[in-house]
Enzyme design. Structure first.
Site, mmCIF file in Angstrom:
data_model
loop_
_atom_site.group_PDB
_atom_site.id
_atom_site.type_symbol
_atom_site.label_atom_id
_atom_site.label_comp_id
_atom_site.label_asym_id
_atom_site.label_seq_id
_atom_site.Cartn_x
_atom_site.Cartn_y
_atom_site.Cartn_z
ATOM 1 C CG ASP A 159 -1.737 1.235 1.367
ATOM 2 O OD1 ASP A 159 -2.284 1.692 0.360
ATOM 3 O OD2 ASP A 159 -1.811 1.762 2.499
ATOM 4 C CG ASP B 216 -1.800 7.488 0.754
ATOM 5 O OD1 ASP B 216 -0.852 7.448 -0.053
ATOM 6 O OD2 ASP B 216 -2.817 8.171 0.570
#
Length: 490
Positions: free
Chosen positions: A273, A275
């Site tokens: 991922d 963020d």
């Protein structure tokens, strides 16, 4: 004259060893320590040989070792009552046998020490005032969790909060101590073994030491054989077991449990991922912070982001709602945010190590493609997927709309499977790393899902969790020692 006679008498009284008292055994005459389990007349191997020379021995009573071990004569070294076998269930089972072994990696949370419940720490901040935000964490208060939060009966809880276990690392060492390992092995011994198994064996090795003067173990890998019976408890349920969670709280550690198989040590695709994983911020919050009118916009967007990551809101609809609030931002805002991005500690050496190992990498972000693609290029990541926003061709500003399908939890899982199929990599050799609820599906599809400083729900659902200050600790899950990691990242 009398003095000379007294001195001569003393010299004659001094004990001495005559020729008749001497023997041909040096050990017999000079050995100072005798193991208590040996007979009194046994002094060493040379005396045994001497005795054998004088006594007739039947050839059939001596079993000569011909260099071929067997089940009746296993290769052993016996010394002072300890048996050191050259084969061990944690190393290799006997031919024709199969052992389901469990690997437990213990990470000490050195950056998040937990204070005792019984004695509040004097270093804590004062108790929160009524005017403070309700999101003020109880852990930041001097008030113990078991104390009533209010003097008003109307706001009194129906049940008192459960008491947290005492932090035993405060007593036995703020690291993975021998007592911590002993406690964990005792915990594992309480689970039923597979049919036919009677003993639980274990082996452990330190993967990482701290940088202090005493060099305490911070990451320890344990091999437990056999693993608890799958008929009683699956590995997925064992990871969520209440006793495991309590052990983590008591010793301030994270426990990652994995089956000891070939794919554990050889990942071929690692998916991240973006963020709060590859970077420490949420990009959409950074965008909202650039809008000054209305002044509360950044706080509103941040609240939606937080609730979506917790899983309280559906990610797709929450993302569209937030992008709508960004209407009117200039299209070049993504270029301006590049210097602001704060890459998570350990990401760059981790990606360098994975590349040297020949591992493919990908970033699947629920953020914005312009920044995701740029960051992937900067870090050397092979694949990058994220959302595309619509920019008005005349005004050059965001319209508040999103192009195509949103990269939410379902789309992340699909992209992970697509990349693995394209590279010809089985899902067992895929690792997914994330922190939010929108990462759970892709983490479940991968052979190993790792929650990195994640939200509570993700911590409970993921295959493994790491809470620390460097994502480089991910390599310890593959069995690499700190010295090997330094070699890979050099």
């Amino acid at each position: 004259m009398a003095d000379d006679e007294a001195g001569a008498s003393q010299r004659q009284a001094r004990p001495s060893m005559t020729t008749a008292m001497r023997s041909s055994s040096f050990l017999k005459e000079h050995q100072q320590y005798r193991p208590p389990h040996k007979p009194e007349g046994h002094y060493g191997i040379d005396t045994v040989v001497e005795d054998l020379q004088a006594a007739p021995v039947s050839p059939r009573e001596i079993s000569h070792f011909k260099g071929i071990p067997s089940a009746e004569n296993p290769p052993k070294i016996v010394d002072s009552g300890l048996s050191h076998e050259l084969s061990h269930p944690d190393c290799t089972p006997r031919p024709g046998q199969h052992s389901e072994r469990l690997i437990a990696t213990l990470f000490y949370r050195s950056t998040a020490p937990r204070a005792s419940n019984a004695i509040p720490s004097p270093k804590r901040v004062p108790s929160p005032k009524p005017s403070q935000s309700p999101s003020f964490r109880a852990a930041d208060s001097n008030i113990p969790p078991t104390m009533a939060p209010s003097s008003s009966l109307d706001t009194f809880p129906l049940e008192p909060p459960a008491a947290e276990p005492e932090p035993l690392d405060h007593l036995y060492g703020s690291y993975v101590s021998p007592m911590c390992i002993t406690s964990f092995l005792h915990l594992m011994s309480t689970f039923p073994l597979p049919p036919g198994s009677t003993d639980l064996t274990s082996a452990h090795r330190c993967l990482k030491l701290d940088a202090g003067q005493d060099h305490h173990p911070m990451v320890v890998e344990l091999t437990v054989s056999p693993a608890p019976s799958l008929d009683y408890l699956s590995l997925a349920d064992l990871r969520k077991h209440e006793l495991i969670y309590r052990f983590e709280r008591e010793w301030n550690v994270d426990v990652a449990l994995r089956s000891d198989n070939l794919w554990r040590r050889y990942p071929r695709l690692v998916v991240f991922d973006m963020d709060s994983t590859l970077i420490t911020q949420e990009v959409i919050d950074l965008l909202a912070a650039t809008i000054k009118d209305p002044p509360d916009l950044a706080a509103r967007v941040a609240d939606i982001t937080h609730r979506a990551m917790l899983g309280e809101l559906e990610f797709d609809s929450a993302f569209r709602e937030r992008v709508k609030l960004l209407t009117g931002l200039p299209g070049d805002i993504f270029h301006e945010l590049r210097p602001v991005l704060d890459v998570t500690n350990g990401v760059r050496p981790l990606l360098r190590a994975l590349k040297r190992l020949g591992v493919k990498t990908a970033v699947l972000s629920g953020g914005f493609l312009p920044l995701t693609s740029w960051l992937a290029g900067e870090l050397g990541i092979d694949y990058a997927h994220a959302n595309e926003v619509v920019i008005d061709s005349e005004t050059g500003r965001l319209t508040g709309e999103v192009k195509g399908r949103i990269v939410g939890k379902e789309r992340k899982r699909e992209l992970l499977v697509e990349i693995a199929e394209k590279e010809g990599i089985p899902l067992e050799q895929v690792v997914a790393v994330g922190d939010g609820a929108n990462d759970l599906l892709m983490m479940a599809a991968a052979g190993l899902g790792v929650a990195w400083n994640a939200k509570p729900r993700v911590q409970m659902e993921a295959s493994a969790r790491i809470n620390g200050d460097s994502v480089l600790n991910l390599l310890h899950l593959f069995g690499f020692t700190d010295q090997e990691i330094q070699h890979l990242t050099a």
